[in-house]
Design a protein around this motif. Structure first.
Motif, PDB file in Angstrom:
ATOM      1  N   SER A 117       0.751  -1.306   0.307  1.00  0.00           N
ATOM      2  CA  SER A 117       0.038  -0.160   0.212  1.00  0.00           C
ATOM      3  C   SER A 117       1.156   1.430   0.106  1.00  0.00           C
ATOM      4  O   SER A 117       0.749   2.370  -0.929  1.00  0.00           O
ATOM      5  N   LEU A 118       1.739   1.458   0.756  1.00  0.00           N
ATOM      6  CA  LEU A 118       2.962   2.200   0.619  1.00  0.00           C
ATOM      7  C   LEU A 118       3.161   2.608  -0.564  1.00  0.00           C
ATOM      8  O   LEU A 118       3.731   3.487  -1.102  1.00  0.00           O
ATOM      9  N   ALA A 121       1.116   3.872  -2.860  1.00  0.00           N
ATOM     10  CA  ALA A 121       0.143   5.678  -2.941  1.00  0.00           C
ATOM     11  C   ALA A 121       1.602   6.411  -3.039  1.00  0.00           C
ATOM     12  O   ALA A 121       1.172   7.201  -3.572  1.00  0.00           O
ATOM     13  N   TRP A 250      -4.249   5.274  -1.247  1.00  0.00           N
ATOM     14  CA  TRP A 250      -4.265   4.120  -0.058  1.00  0.00           C
ATOM     15  C   TRP A 250      -5.560   3.732  -0.032  1.00  0.00           C
ATOM     16  O   TRP A 250      -5.380   2.483   0.058  1.00  0.00           O
ATOM     17  N   ASN A 251      -6.411   4.156  -0.185  1.00  0.00           N
ATOM     18  CA  ASN A 251      -7.723   3.716   0.282  1.00  0.00           C
ATOM     19  C   ASN A 251      -8.537   2.466  -0.736  1.00  0.00           C
ATOM     20  O   ASN A 251     -10.229   2.669  -0.904  1.00  0.00           O
ATOM     21  N   SER A 267      -3.388  -4.773  -1.725  1.00  0.00           N
ATOM     22  CA  SER A 267      -3.584  -3.943  -0.841  1.00  0.00           C
ATOM     23  C   SER A 267      -3.325  -3.987   0.813  1.00  0.00           C
ATOM     24  O   SER A 267      -4.151  -5.059   1.078  1.00  0.00           O
ATOM     25  N   SER A 297      -3.669   0.519  10.164  1.00  0.00           N
ATOM     26  CA  SER A 297      -3.576   1.641   8.773  1.00  0.00           C
ATOM     27  C   SER A 297      -4.265   2.666   9.038  1.00  0.00           C
ATOM     28  O   SER A 297      -3.276   3.714   7.820  1.00  0.00           O
ATOM     29  N   LEU A 301      -1.370   7.346   7.203  1.00  0.00           N
ATOM     30  CA  LEU A 301      -2.146   8.354   6.864  1.00  0.00           C
ATOM     31  C   LEU A 301      -1.517   9.772   7.846  1.00  0.00           C
ATOM     32  O   LEU A 301      -1.852  10.849   7.322  1.00  0.00           O
TER      33      LEU A 301
END
Length: 322
Positions: A117-118, A121, A250-251, A267, A297, A301
């Protein structure tokens, strides 16, 4: 009568208007109004309005904070306390044990999902920001045929839900062999019509045409003007575009669900969904791990938004000086 025999006339003292006598409360010797005095016109309405505003703001705060509070409380419970204790208050504190289980379950696959995910994003946000700044600068400072039509297409694309593009993208990527690869998630995140429009609007106010013309007269090329002048002047707008792109990627859930097959490329959102679905498929209840993973998670953010504050503070201060 005066000494000269003439009568001296004195003008009567002016009386205050009736409205002022009606709206001003009488003062006591200590300078305070008596409780029984009449209040100014509109005072009751203004107090009622302030009360309604405070009630509305309190309801919004409660609506925003209540899910976060429930998530924090639930992440500290084990599987039994989730079922038999109050959902909005703590039970036995098992947060650190839940965190350990999250990072060790299934050979630590959660950490792999977090890194994926990092990567999605960060790379998607950086490329999307660069593309948006370049496209926004071009639409703002260059004149070319079809410029208005292109800007209208960018604005009109806001009306298309992102989920509707997933199936056409899947059919396209399946033909060129990109399904079940990281590019199937990265390439769609490189283009954001809203980021392009936001960069165009910001360029209109933050990049003076005189500076660009002066740089051209001095012999600077267009690429040098963009990277050394325009990008620096648009640092605040670029930070905003990068934040929006980062959070959007990210979402993401539906696009990775459609494109990716192996769990090594999933992800974080897709992985937590898979853990939660095991309760129905395999009879394994991982609710405590899912809630703890969801709480963890949020930390990237929060760190990201705190680290980007200085760019927004600089932009606000610059606008105030202008």
């Amino acid at each position: 009568m005066t000494a000269t025999g003439q009568t001296q006339l004195t003008a009567p003292a002016p009386t205050p208007p009736a409205d002022s006598r009606r709206t001003r409360p009488a003062r006591t010797r200590r300078g305070r109004a008596d409780p029984g005095d009449e209040l100014p016109v509109g005072t009751r309405q203004s107090r009622l309005s302030r009360l309604l505003v405070l009630v509305g703001l309190g309801a919004l705060v409660l609506y925003s904070v209540a899910p976060v509070w429930w998530l924090v409380v639930s992440a500290t419970k084990d599987q039994r306390d989730l079922l038999y204790t109050n959902g909005l208050w703590f039970g036995d504190f098992n947060l650190f044990r839940n965190i350990e289980q999250v990072f060790t379950y299934n050979d630590g696959i959660y950490l792999r999902w977090l890194l994926n995910s990092l990567m999605y994003a960060s790379v998607g946000g950086l490329v999307s920001t660069l593309v948006a700044l370049a496209a926004g600068y071009s639409l703002s400072r260059f004149q070319f045929p079809g410029r208005g039509l292109l800007l209208g297409a960018v604005i009109g694309s806001f009306l298309i839900p992102y989920a509707m593009l997933t199936m056409p993208l899947y059919l396209l990527f399946s033909r060129i062999g990109l399904v079940d690869t990281v590019w199937a998630v990265l390439i769609p995140s490189f283009i954001s019509p809203f980021a392009v429009y936001l960069a165009k609007v910001y360029t209109d106010g933050a990049v003076p045409e005189e500076i660009i013309e002066a740089a051209r007269i001095d012999g600077a090329g267009e690429l040098r003007i963009f990277f050394q002048i325009v990008v620096r002047l648009m640092s605040t707008g670029g930070a905003t575009v990068f934040l929006l792109s980062f959070v959007q990627v990210w979402n993401q859930f539906f696009l990775p669900l459609t494109m990716l097959r192996g769990e090594e490329k999933w992800s974080l959102n897709l992985g937590l969904y898979f853990w939660n679905s095991k309760r129905d498929e395999a009879g394994v209840d991982l609710t405590a791990l899912v809630l703890t993973g969801a709480l963890l998670s949020v930390i990237p953010l929060v760190v990201f938004m705190v680290s980007m504050q200085r760019y927004w503070r600089t932009g606000v201060t610059l606008g105030a000086l202008k």
